[in-house]
Design a protein around this motif. Sequence first.
Motif: not given
Length: 123
Positions: A101-123
């Motif tokens: 198990v490897i843990v890496c930092p994530v700077e940001d995330a983006l949901r392509v369909r809605t444009g949501e970013t950050g935690q909103a894009a992954i939850l």
Amino acid sequence: MKEIIAIIRPNKVTATKRALDRLGFPSMSVVAVFGRGKQKGIANEVAVEISPIVRGLGSFKGMPYVPKRLLSIVVPVEMLSKVVNTIIKINQTGDIGDGKVIVCPVEDALRVRTGETGQAAIL
């Protein structure tokens, strides 16, 4: 946010997926991979019988690569230890080849369909 990369046995994917789904993390990417650790392969990891005679000859040096599954899951920092501990609980047999198990930092995330970013894009 953190990315958890887990390399596990193929026969543990379904149980891992179910456990993470119960935690509220149904989203993940799963890729079939091949690799090996210090032990240079595990003969019993695949459904191929190797004759005890062949093993006894000393000519069997291990498998070049062992089939595994690579899971990638992005989680909020506050859920990291719970998700990692769940993955370990499901996959830890105590035998060689349980995975990593490897843990890496994530700077940001983006949901392509809605444009949501950050935690909103992954939850």
